[in-house]
Design an enzyme around this catalytic site. Structure first.
Site, mmCIF file in Angstrom:
data_model
loop_
_atom_site.group_PDB
_atom_site.id
_atom_site.type_symbol
_atom_site.label_atom_id
_atom_site.label_comp_id
_atom_site.label_asym_id
_atom_site.label_seq_id
_atom_site.Cartn_x
_atom_site.Cartn_y
_atom_site.Cartn_z
ATOM 1 C CE LYS A 29 -1.403 98.676 9.768
ATOM 2 N NZ LYS A 29 -0.572 98.760 8.536
ATOM 3 C CE1 TYR A 69 -1.704 104.015 8.035
ATOM 4 C CE2 TYR A 69 -3.903 103.102 8.296
ATOM 5 C CZ TYR A 69 -2.532 103.008 8.476
ATOM 6 O OH TYR A 69 -1.990 101.903 9.100
ATOM 7 C CG PHE A 77 -1.879 101.957 -1.084
ATOM 8 C CD1 PHE A 77 -1.989 102.318 0.254
ATOM 9 C CD2 PHE A 77 -0.722 102.328 -1.779
ATOM 10 C CE1 PHE A 77 -0.983 103.030 0.887
ATOM 11 C CE2 PHE A 77 0.288 103.049 -1.139
ATOM 12 C CZ PHE A 77 0.156 103.397 0.196
ATOM 13 N NE ARG A 105 8.267 103.375 11.645
ATOM 14 C CZ ARG A 105 7.454 103.510 10.596
ATOM 15 N NH1 ARG A 105 6.133 103.408 10.761
ATOM 16 N NH2 ARG A 105 7.930 103.743 9.405
ATOM 17 C CB THR A 111 6.287 99.655 5.060
ATOM 18 O OG1 THR A 111 6.674 100.771 5.876
ATOM 19 C CG2 THR A 111 4.830 99.786 4.683
ATOM 20 N NE ARG A 122 4.400 96.473 9.471
ATOM 21 C CZ ARG A 122 4.528 97.783 9.333
ATOM 22 N NH1 ARG A 122 5.705 98.299 8.975
ATOM 23 N NH2 ARG A 122 3.514 98.580 9.545
ATOM 24 C CG ASN A 132 1.687 96.245 7.076
ATOM 25 O OD1 ASN A 132 0.607 96.466 7.615
ATOM 26 N ND2 ASN A 132 2.487 97.198 6.632
HETATM 27 P P1 ADP Z 1 4.189 102.167 7.886
HETATM 28 O O1 ADP Z 1 2.897 101.495 8.306
HETATM 29 O O2 ADP Z 1 5.345 101.199 7.947
HETATM 30 O O3 ADP Z 1 4.451 103.457 8.628
HETATM 31 P P2 ADP Z 1 3.349 103.749 5.533
HETATM 32 O O4 ADP Z 1 3.016 104.887 6.453
HETATM 33 O O5 ADP Z 1 4.185 104.021 4.325
HETATM 34 O O6 ADP Z 1 4.075 102.546 6.328
HETATM 35 O O7 ADP Z 1 2.015 103.077 5.035
HETATM 36 C C1 ADP Z 1 0.950 102.891 5.898
HETATM 37 C C2 ADP Z 1 0.276 101.577 5.616
HETATM 38 O O8 ADP Z 1 -0.290 101.617 4.315
HETATM 39 C C3 ADP Z 1 1.219 100.370 5.580
HETATM 40 O O9 ADP Z 1 1.512 99.842 6.863
HETATM 41 C C4 ADP Z 1 0.420 99.407 4.733
HETATM 42 O O10 ADP Z 1 -0.611 98.779 5.514
HETATM 43 C C5 ADP Z 1 -0.237 100.330 3.726
HETATM 44 N N1 ADP Z 1 0.565 100.413 2.501
HETATM 45 C C6 ADP Z 1 1.708 101.097 2.319
HETATM 46 N N2 ADP Z 1 2.174 100.950 1.074
HETATM 47 C C7 ADP Z 1 1.281 100.161 0.432
HETATM 48 C C8 ADP Z 1 1.174 99.614 -0.881
HETATM 49 N N3 ADP Z 1 2.103 99.867 -1.808
HETATM 50 N N4 ADP Z 1 0.115 98.816 -1.160
HETATM 51 C C9 ADP Z 1 -0.827 98.548 -0.224
HETATM 52 N N5 ADP Z 1 -0.795 99.025 1.024
HETATM 53 C C10 ADP Z 1 0.247 99.805 1.364
#
Ligand code: ADP
Length: 170
Positions: A29, A69, A77, A105, A111, A122, A132
């Site tokens: 990112k 996303y 968010f 992963r 996350t 991370r 992250n």
């Molecule tokens: P991952 O990236 O581990 O698969 P998710 O799919 O749940 O996790 O979320 C996608 C991305 O959205 C996360 O990597 C993070 O950048 C962002 N994100 C997730 N939860 C939050 C939150 N509570 N506040 C801000 N950003 C978030």
């Protein structure tokens, strides 16, 4: 002599083709790129034995981030997340290997970086969920969808098998 060596080498190339693999979409990112972690992150995947099948720097348009996303579009968010992903260049990659979706992963960690184990990307490099550092597909189906989204034009995607594969896989 050289002929025998070439034959042995090509036999390894042919044998390497028999290994079962899957692919995952990995993205450093914008914070990871700005902070100079590209080399370290790629190195962790290489050391694990995963195979790099595509890599590009990319300034993500909003529509691509929103599509990537889309499952999170109802989250509070979501807007910040899309702005974050589009805030600077990302490094988009395809990595291949046995069980690579899950394995990546595990390398990446939870996350929320405050909950990701030390030793994970991370866990070692980040503190905030909204910064992250890296994305990795969460399932084989998501991986294929994301690879199509980010590398749909196939530019830079190379199907190759390292000759060292028989020393990594049995
Ligand atoms: P991952 O990236 O581990 O698969 P998710 O799919 O749940 O996790 O979320 C996608 C991305 O959205 C996360 O990597 C993070 O950048 C962002 N994100 C997730 N939860 C939050 C939150 N509570 N506040 C801000 N950003 C978030």
């Amino acid at each position: 002599g050289a002929n025998a060596r070439a034959t042995r080498a090509s036999r390894h190339v042919v044998r390497a083709g028999r290994f079962e693999t899957e692919r995952t979409y990995i993205m450093i990112k914008p914070d990871g790129v700005q902070r100079g972690h590209v080399g370290e992150i790629i190195s962790r995947f290489e050391k694990k034995g995963m195979v790099l099948k595509a890599l590009k720097t990319y300034q993500c348009p909003k529509a691509v981030a929103e599509e990537h996303y889309k499952d999170l579009s109802s989250k509070p968010f979501f807007g910040d997340l899309v702005n974050y992903i589009c805030s600077g260049p990302v490094v988009a990659m395809i990595w291949e290997g046995p069980g690579v979706v899950k394995s990546a992963r595990l390398l990446i960690g939870a996350t929320n970086p405050l909950e990701s184990a030390p030793g994970t990307i991370r866990g070692d490099l980040a503190v905030e969920v909204g910064r992250n550092v890296i994305h990795g597909s969460d399932s084989v189906e998501s991986a294929e969808r994301e690879i199509e989204l980010w590398f749909g034009d196939k530019a830079g995607v190379v199907d190759w098998t390292p000759t060292i594969t028989p020393w990594v896989r049995e």
